[in-house]
Structures are given as C-alpha cells and as structure tokens.
Design a protein around this motif. Structure first.
Motif, PDB file in Angstrom:
ATOM      1  N   ARG A  49       0.973  -1.241   0.020  1.00  0.00           N
ATOM      2  CA  ARG A  49      -0.196   0.052   0.224  1.00  0.00           C
ATOM      3  C   ARG A  49       0.988   1.350  -0.044  1.00  0.00           C
ATOM      4  O   ARG A  49       0.406   2.249  -0.658  1.00  0.00           O
ATOM      5  CB  ARG A  49      -0.976  -0.045   1.153  1.00  0.00           C
ATOM      6  CG  ARG A  49      -1.824  -1.075   0.977  1.00  0.00           C
ATOM      7  CD  ARG A  49      -3.180  -0.681   2.081  1.00  0.00           C
ATOM      8  NE  ARG A  49      -3.919   0.233   2.018  1.00  0.00           N
ATOM      9  CZ  ARG A  49      -5.067   0.637   2.663  1.00  0.00           C
ATOM     10  NH1 ARG A  49      -5.133  -0.172   3.921  1.00  0.00           N
ATOM     11  NH2 ARG A  49      -5.667   1.491   2.462  1.00  0.00           N
ATOM     12  N   ARG A  82      -2.354   8.527   6.433  1.00  0.00           N
ATOM     13  CA  ARG A  82      -3.706   8.824   5.243  1.00  0.00           C
ATOM     14  C   ARG A  82      -3.772   7.644   4.194  1.00  0.00           C
ATOM     15  O   ARG A  82      -4.692   7.185   3.563  1.00  0.00           O
ATOM     16  CB  ARG A  82      -3.567  10.068   4.605  1.00  0.00           C
ATOM     17  CG  ARG A  82      -3.889  11.305   5.246  1.00  0.00           C
ATOM     18  CD  ARG A  82      -3.637  12.610   4.596  1.00  0.00           C
ATOM     19  NE  ARG A  82      -3.843  13.610   5.505  1.00  0.00           N
ATOM     20  CZ  ARG A  82      -2.898  14.296   6.216  1.00  0.00           C
ATOM     21  NH1 ARG A  82      -1.915  13.876   6.269  1.00  0.00           N
ATOM     22  NH2 ARG A  82      -3.264  15.042   6.946  1.00  0.00           N
ATOM     23  N   ASP A  85      -5.276   4.473   6.708  1.00  0.00           N
ATOM     24  CA  ASP A  85      -6.482   4.469   7.278  1.00  0.00           C
ATOM     25  C   ASP A  85      -7.154   5.498   6.564  1.00  0.00           C
ATOM     26  O   ASP A  85      -8.361   5.802   6.953  1.00  0.00           O
ATOM     27  CB  ASP A  85      -6.247   5.095   8.935  1.00  0.00           C
ATOM     28  CG  ASP A  85      -5.743   3.833   9.666  1.00  0.00           C
ATOM     29  OD1 ASP A  85      -5.934   2.889   9.251  1.00  0.00           O
ATOM     30  OD2 ASP A  85      -5.410   4.146  10.741  1.00  0.00           O
ATOM     31  N   GLY A  86      -6.756   6.209   5.194  1.00  0.00           N
ATOM     32  CA  GLY A  86      -7.572   7.123   4.758  1.00  0.00           C
ATOM     33  C   GLY A  86      -7.694   8.431   5.284  1.00  0.00           C
ATOM     34  O   GLY A  86      -6.905   8.765   6.424  1.00  0.00           O
ATOM     35  N   GLU A  87      -8.541   9.022   5.149  1.00  0.00           N
ATOM     36  CA  GLU A  87      -8.902  10.558   5.830  1.00  0.00           C
ATOM     37  C   GLU A  87      -9.423   9.957   7.348  1.00  0.00           C
ATOM     38  O   GLU A  87      -9.700  11.152   8.039  1.00  0.00           O
ATOM     39  CB  GLU A  87      -9.640  11.428   5.009  1.00  0.00           C
ATOM     40  CG  GLU A  87      -8.856  11.980   3.880  1.00  0.00           C
ATOM     41  CD  GLU A  87      -7.510  12.770   3.937  1.00  0.00           C
ATOM     42  OE1 GLU A  87      -7.750  13.451   5.043  1.00  0.00           O
ATOM     43  OE2 GLU A  87      -6.639  12.599   3.294  1.00  0.00           O
TER      44      GLU A  87
END
Length: 136
Positions: A49, A82, A85-87
C-alpha cells in the motif's frame, strides 16, 4: 484519536526505512518484521500500500527489499496514516454533546493532533531513536 495496529506497523516500517535511508541496499521485509515483531505477511500488505502511494520503492530478488521513495524529511506521519487509514484517522468520534462550545473544543483538539502528525517527519523520529556518538 484511535490508531489502528496496521497504521502503527506502517509507521514503524517507514521509520525503520528512514533509519537506513543513507544505506546502499534495500531493507528486507524480514529485517523490519523481526525488529518490530510484525507478522511478515501483514507487513508485506502494508508495504504494498505504501508503495502504491509512492512512499516506498521495492527491489526484487535475493538482495531485494524496500526503501523510501523520497527523503525521509519530506514524509510525515500524517502522510503514512492517510495511506493506511484514509482520511478517517482525522475524524473525531461522534459525540452526543449538544453544547457548541464543547463540540468546537473537540474539533480544535482533533485539528491539533492532525497538525502534529503532519509536522512530524519520519526523519525526525528515526533520529530520536539513535544514540549520539560522542568523541572526547
């Protein structure tokens, strides 16, 4: 702020890569996994990732592994979180508070946490882990 195990492992991996950034060889996954007791298969998923996001590069083969894609002083913990876990790491938990003043306080605290993560580079954290060499 709640940090997932995956996010913490990602931070540990990126700090380990920052610690070895000046070296000529990529860092094998096994080295990082053993140093921080991270399951190797889980770490592989995390590094894939991070690679997709352009934070790390990989080298295949028996002398392969991972290295940072850019200078560790330009990668913040906020960048890493980010990717993993993304925003969502920035969202504050839903509260039942109806008092506007209290809701604004929670938002300011959350904004402060995000600001700290965005200003903290992996280079800074890697440097904190090193003991200085003293010459007298």
């Amino acid at each position: 702020m709640k940090i997932s195990a995956k996010a913490e492992y990602a931070c540990l991996a990126v700090i380990a890569l920052a610690d070895r950034h000046q070296g000529d060889r990529p860092v094998p996954i096994r080295e990082i996994a053993e140093a921080y007791e991270i399951p190797e298969t889980f770490l592989t998923q995390i590094l894939i990732r991070l690679k997709g996001a352009g934070l790390v590069n990989s080298t295949r083969g028996s002398s392969g592994g991972y290295r940072l894609a850019r200078d560790p002083a330009t990668i913040s913990l906020g960048d890493v979180l980010r990717v993993i876990d993304g925003e969502g790491f920035q969202e504050r938990p839903a509260r039942r508070s109806t008092l506007d003043a209290l809701a604004r306080l929670w938002e300011r605290i959350q904004a402060s946490q995000v600001d700290i993560l965005d200003r903290t580079t992996v280079a800074h954290l890697a440097a904190q882990g090193k003991t200085p060499d003293w010459t007298i």
